[in-house]
Design a protein around this motif. Sequence first.
Motif, PDB file in Angstrom:
ATOM      1  N   THR A  66       1.529  13.926 -12.652  1.00  0.00           N
ATOM      2  CA  THR A  66       2.190  14.667 -13.730  1.00  0.00           C
ATOM      3  C   THR A  66       3.476  15.332 -13.238  1.00  0.00           C
ATOM      4  O   THR A  66       4.419  15.518 -14.013  1.00  0.00           O
ATOM      5  CB  THR A  66       1.251  15.730 -14.325  1.00  0.00           C
ATOM      6  N   LYS A  67       3.527  15.687 -11.966  1.00  0.00           N
ATOM      7  CA  LYS A  67       4.753  16.274 -11.407  1.00  0.00           C
ATOM      8  C   LYS A  67       5.923  15.304 -11.550  1.00  0.00           C
ATOM      9  O   LYS A  67       6.983  15.660 -12.073  1.00  0.00           O
ATOM     10  CB  LYS A  67       4.540  16.628  -9.936  1.00  0.00           C
ATOM     11  N   HIS A  68       5.742  14.078 -11.099  1.00  0.00           N
ATOM     12  CA  HIS A  68       6.830  13.099 -11.164  1.00  0.00           C
ATOM     13  C   HIS A  68       7.119  12.682 -12.606  1.00  0.00           C
ATOM     14  O   HIS A  68       8.273  12.406 -12.952  1.00  0.00           O
ATOM     15  CB  HIS A  68       6.489  11.882 -10.303  1.00  0.00           C
ATOM     16  N   LEU A  69       6.094  12.663 -13.446  1.00  0.00           N
ATOM     17  CA  LEU A  69       6.302  12.350 -14.853  1.00  0.00           C
ATOM     18  C   LEU A  69       7.179  13.417 -15.509  1.00  0.00           C
ATOM     19  O   LEU A  69       8.106  13.096 -16.267  1.00  0.00           O
ATOM     20  CB  LEU A  69       4.957  12.249 -15.573  1.00  0.00           C
ATOM     21  N   MET A  70       6.925  14.684 -15.215  1.00  0.00           N
ATOM     22  CA  MET A  70       7.732  15.769 -15.779  1.00  0.00           C
ATOM     23  C   MET A  70       9.190  15.670 -15.331  1.00  0.00           C
ATOM     24  O   MET A  70      10.114  15.905 -16.123  1.00  0.00           O
ATOM     25  CB  MET A  70       7.149  17.125 -15.388  1.00  0.00           C
ATOM     26  N   ILE A  71       9.398  15.322 -14.066  1.00  0.00           N
ATOM     27  CA  ILE A  71      10.776  15.175 -13.557  1.00  0.00           C
ATOM     28  C   ILE A  71      11.506  14.072 -14.316  1.00  0.00           C
ATOM     29  O   ILE A  71      12.652  14.248 -14.767  1.00  0.00           O
ATOM     30  CB  ILE A  71      10.762  14.871 -12.047  1.00  0.00           C
ATOM     31  N   VAL A  72      10.854  12.933 -14.477  1.00  0.00           N
ATOM     32  CA  VAL A  72      11.452  11.802 -15.194  1.00  0.00           C
ATOM     33  C   VAL A  72      11.787  12.197 -16.629  1.00  0.00           C
ATOM     34  O   VAL A  72      12.884  11.908 -17.137  1.00  0.00           O
ATOM     35  CB  VAL A  72      10.516  10.586 -15.165  1.00  0.00           C
ATOM     36  N   LEU A  73      10.862  12.880 -17.305  1.00  0.00           N
ATOM     37  CA  LEU A  73      11.076  13.260 -18.700  1.00  0.00           C
ATOM     38  C   LEU A  73      12.212  14.265 -18.841  1.00  0.00           C
ATOM     39  O   LEU A  73      12.993  14.208 -19.793  1.00  0.00           O
ATOM     40  CB  LEU A  73       9.783  13.826 -19.288  1.00  0.00           C
ATOM     41  N   GLN A  99      -4.467  35.268 -16.380  1.00  0.00           N
ATOM     42  CA  GLN A  99      -3.335  36.104 -15.987  1.00  0.00           C
ATOM     43  C   GLN A  99      -2.038  35.289 -15.971  1.00  0.00           C
ATOM     44  O   GLN A  99      -0.986  35.759 -16.425  1.00  0.00           O
ATOM     45  CB  GLN A  99      -3.578  36.700 -14.604  1.00  0.00           C
ATOM     46  N   PHE A 100      -2.135  34.055 -15.464  1.00  0.00           N
ATOM     47  CA  PHE A 100      -0.944  33.205 -15.404  1.00  0.00           C
ATOM     48  C   PHE A 100      -0.465  32.845 -16.810  1.00  0.00           C
ATOM     49  O   PHE A 100       0.737  32.820 -17.074  1.00  0.00           O
ATOM     50  CB  PHE A 100      -1.247  31.928 -14.611  1.00  0.00           C
ATOM     51  N   ASN A 101      -1.402  32.566 -17.725  1.00  0.00           N
ATOM     52  CA  ASN A 101      -1.040  32.234 -19.100  1.00  0.00           C
ATOM     53  C   ASN A 101      -0.341  33.409 -19.779  1.00  0.00           C
ATOM     54  O   ASN A 101       0.549  33.219 -20.611  1.00  0.00           O
ATOM     55  CB  ASN A 101      -2.283  31.832 -19.892  1.00  0.00           C
ATOM     56  N   ALA A 102      -0.763  34.636 -19.423  1.00  0.00           N
ATOM     57  CA  ALA A 102      -0.090  35.812 -19.969  1.00  0.00           C
ATOM     58  C   ALA A 102       1.350  35.893 -19.448  1.00  0.00           C
ATOM     59  O   ALA A 102       2.281  36.225 -20.197  1.00  0.00           O
ATOM     60  CB  ALA A 102      -0.861  37.074 -19.584  1.00  0.00           C
ATOM     61  N   MET A 103       1.541  35.572 -18.168  1.00  0.00           N
ATOM     62  CA  MET A 103       2.887  35.544 -17.606  1.00  0.00           C
ATOM     63  C   MET A 103       3.718  34.454 -18.268  1.00  0.00           C
ATOM     64  O   MET A 103       4.915  34.625 -18.520  1.00  0.00           O
ATOM     65  CB  MET A 103       2.806  35.308 -16.100  1.00  0.00           C
ATOM     66  N   LEU A 104       3.080  33.336 -18.568  1.00  0.00           N
ATOM     67  CA  LEU A 104       3.772  32.232 -19.233  1.00  0.00           C
ATOM     68  C   LEU A 104       4.237  32.657 -20.625  1.00  0.00           C
ATOM     69  O   LEU A 104       5.336  32.288 -21.065  1.00  0.00           O
ATOM     70  CB  LEU A 104       2.850  31.017 -19.306  1.00  0.00           C
ATOM     71  N   SER A 105       3.411  33.437 -21.335  1.00  0.00           N
ATOM     72  CA  SER A 105       3.806  33.954 -22.651  1.00  0.00           C
ATOM     73  C   SER A 105       5.035  34.845 -22.534  1.00  0.00           C
ATOM     74  O   SER A 105       5.921  34.832 -23.394  1.00  0.00           O
ATOM     75  CB  SER A 105       2.651  34.757 -23.272  1.00  0.00           C
ATOM     76  N   PHE A 106       5.086  35.625 -21.463  1.00  0.00           N
ATOM     77  CA  PHE A 106       6.239  36.501 -21.230  1.00  0.00           C
ATOM     78  C   PHE A 106       7.507  35.674 -21.015  1.00  0.00           C
ATOM     79  O   PHE A 106       8.584  36.014 -21.523  1.00  0.00           O
ATOM     80  CB  PHE A 106       5.966  37.384 -20.014  1.00  0.00           C
ATOM     81  N   GLN A 129      -0.029  17.666  -7.305  1.00  0.00           N
ATOM     82  CA  GLN A 129      -1.379  18.123  -7.545  1.00  0.00           C
ATOM     83  C   GLN A 129      -2.396  17.066  -7.133  1.00  0.00           C
ATOM     84  O   GLN A 129      -2.104  15.879  -7.082  1.00  0.00           O
ATOM     85  CB  GLN A 129      -1.570  18.497  -9.024  1.00  0.00           C
ATOM     86  N   ASN A 130      -3.613  17.503  -6.857  1.00  0.00           N
ATOM     87  CA  ASN A 130      -4.692  16.591  -6.484  1.00  0.00           C
ATOM     88  C   ASN A 130      -5.435  16.151  -7.721  1.00  0.00           C
ATOM     89  O   ASN A 130      -6.138  16.940  -8.358  1.00  0.00           O
ATOM     90  CB  ASN A 130      -5.665  17.282  -5.509  1.00  0.00           C
ATOM     91  N   ARG A 131      -5.254  14.901  -8.090  1.00  0.00           N
ATOM     92  CA  ARG A 131      -5.956  14.360  -9.245  1.00  0.00           C
ATOM     93  C   ARG A 131      -7.404  14.080  -8.906  1.00  0.00           C
ATOM     94  O   ARG A 131      -7.760  13.818  -7.760  1.00  0.00           O
ATOM     95  CB  ARG A 131      -5.301  13.052  -9.713  1.00  0.00           C
ATOM     96  N   PHE A 182       1.026  20.966 -19.203  1.00  0.00           N
ATOM     97  CA  PHE A 182      -0.218  21.724 -19.363  1.00  0.00           C
ATOM     98  C   PHE A 182      -1.282  21.230 -18.378  1.00  0.00           C
ATOM     99  O   PHE A 182      -1.998  22.030 -17.763  1.00  0.00           O
ATOM    100  CB  PHE A 182      -0.717  21.588 -20.797  1.00  0.00           C
ATOM    101  N   THR A 183      -1.380  19.929 -18.226  1.00  0.00           N
ATOM    102  CA  THR A 183      -2.350  19.356 -17.281  1.00  0.00           C
ATOM    103  C   THR A 183      -2.009  19.752 -15.859  1.00  0.00           C
ATOM    104  O   THR A 183      -2.888  20.136 -15.071  1.00  0.00           O
ATOM    105  CB  THR A 183      -2.371  17.817 -17.411  1.00  0.00           C
ATOM    106  N   TYR A 184      -0.732  19.668 -15.497  1.00  0.00           N
ATOM    107  CA  TYR A 184      -0.312  20.042 -14.141  1.00  0.00           C
ATOM    108  C   TYR A 184      -0.637  21.509 -13.858  1.00  0.00           C
ATOM    109  O   TYR A 184      -1.168  21.853 -12.798  1.00  0.00           O
ATOM    110  CB  TYR A 184       1.190  19.808 -13.958  1.00  0.00           C
ATOM    111  N   MET A 185      -0.326  22.385 -14.823  1.00  0.00           N
ATOM    112  CA  MET A 185      -0.570  23.808 -14.646  1.00  0.00           C
ATOM    113  C   MET A 185      -2.060  24.084 -14.439  1.00  0.00           C
ATOM    114  O   MET A 185      -2.445  24.903 -13.589  1.00  0.00           O
ATOM    115  CB  MET A 185      -0.068  24.577 -15.864  1.00  0.00           C
ATOM    116  N   THR A 186      -2.907  23.400 -15.195  1.00  0.00           N
ATOM    117  CA  THR A 186      -4.346  23.599 -15.068  1.00  0.00           C
ATOM    118  C   THR A 186      -4.843  23.162 -13.694  1.00  0.00           C
ATOM    119  O   THR A 186      -5.701  23.811 -13.087  1.00  0.00           O
ATOM    120  CB  THR A 186      -5.084  22.821 -16.171  1.00  0.00           C
ATOM    121  N   LEU A 187      -4.304  22.052 -13.193  1.00  0.00           N
ATOM    122  CA  LEU A 187      -4.677  21.579 -11.860  1.00  0.00           C
ATOM    123  C   LEU A 187      -4.163  22.503 -10.761  1.00  0.00           C
ATOM    124  O   LEU A 187      -4.795  22.656  -9.713  1.00  0.00           O
ATOM    125  CB  LEU A 187      -4.131  20.164 -11.642  1.00  0.00           C
TER     126      LEU A 187
END
Length: 397
Positions: free
Chosen positions: A71-78, A131-138, A184-186, A117-122
């Motif tokens: 997902t890291k490389h997919l995000m870069i390409v997109l 806590q991280f999701n709250a920071m993401l909302s900020f 990330q480790n799939r 979203f998948t990358y962040m969860t991994l």
Amino acid sequence: MELSKWKFRAYYLSAVGIANIGGWIYLLAINLMIFNTTGSALAVAVLYMIKPFAFMLMGFWSGSVIDRVSTKHLMIVLDVVRASLILFIPFLDSIWGIYAVVMIIQMAGAMFGPASFTYMTLLLPEDERKQFNAMLSFVHSGAFILGPALAGILFMLGSLEMALFVNTGTFLLSAGLIYLLPRQNRIDLSDSTNFTWGTIVQDWHLVWKFSKMAFPFVVVYMVFQVVMLLTAALDSTEVAFAKEVLHLTDAAYGSLVSVAGIGFLVGAFCTNLLVKFMSAKHLMCSGTILVSTGYVIYSFSMNYLMASSGFFILCFALALANTGFTTYIQENIPIDMMGRISSLYGMVIYSLQLLAVLIFGIAAHSFSVQAVVIGGSLFMLIISLFLIVSVNRLALP
């Protein structure tokens, strides 16, 4: 180790924030470009129909790719694809050519969301996600304020074309920050090369099987998303409500939007404090009922003060609701199927959103705008109460 962990999270949050700021610049610039080219409000409205269509086109198969690649490389390409296409827009003369490029950009965005979203969860341990999701909302709230402000400065100092060139830079910068993140480790990438139409159909069956086994979760997921799509449908009547019901000037309407931005920011700040004391489902339920209450206040308002109060409450509560919902689905969707489930569910939700916006648009044209907004906000309140009942009756974690 601790320093490295927070460094990577800072990279991710910075990439999301910069991309969101760029997204606001792009949205405002492309709206003005289309209107200046055509002089038609309908032509601008078509832009808002492209996004749900793009998500519908991508939803049925993109998740199968997301769950089988890095997902890291997919995000870069997109990000690079979106940057390249935005750079191409100022050189287009045809309105249909612009629509076509916007469609591809939105399709890339439809894949980027679930991949991110998948990358962040991994990336995150389970006990640190809330806590991280709250920071993401900020971060999202900050982008909501900074994006339009930066766009306005760019429009004053330069041109729409220059704003799009800056937007290209934001996506490239986002891609660069993502490049610095760890891979990330799939759980299993063994079938990543076996991507066929049969694979897509098999994935549909897997998602359907999961949905039957996790039916209480699916009910809560869909009910929450119905509330959110109702917010999108009500937002489509926002300008007409401000002009026809509240009789606001353009400047007053602009300040109303600023109040919304402040509400987002304050809500995100408070969410960062509340996540230590509230569970994901309590954040989701309390946030949702407050969002609906804010819309009800807004719908019955007859003056600026009451409308701005409703706006502040609903935008404040969106940070609570979204943080709770994001954490909740991370707790209930298997990571190895997250791309497929979120993409297919998203396709259903965006189909319903397109229908809801169409229904609200027709209703606002046939009846009074305030009657439609009142009816929609009261219906949202009923759905929010049903969400609370569903969470409690189904004994969800």
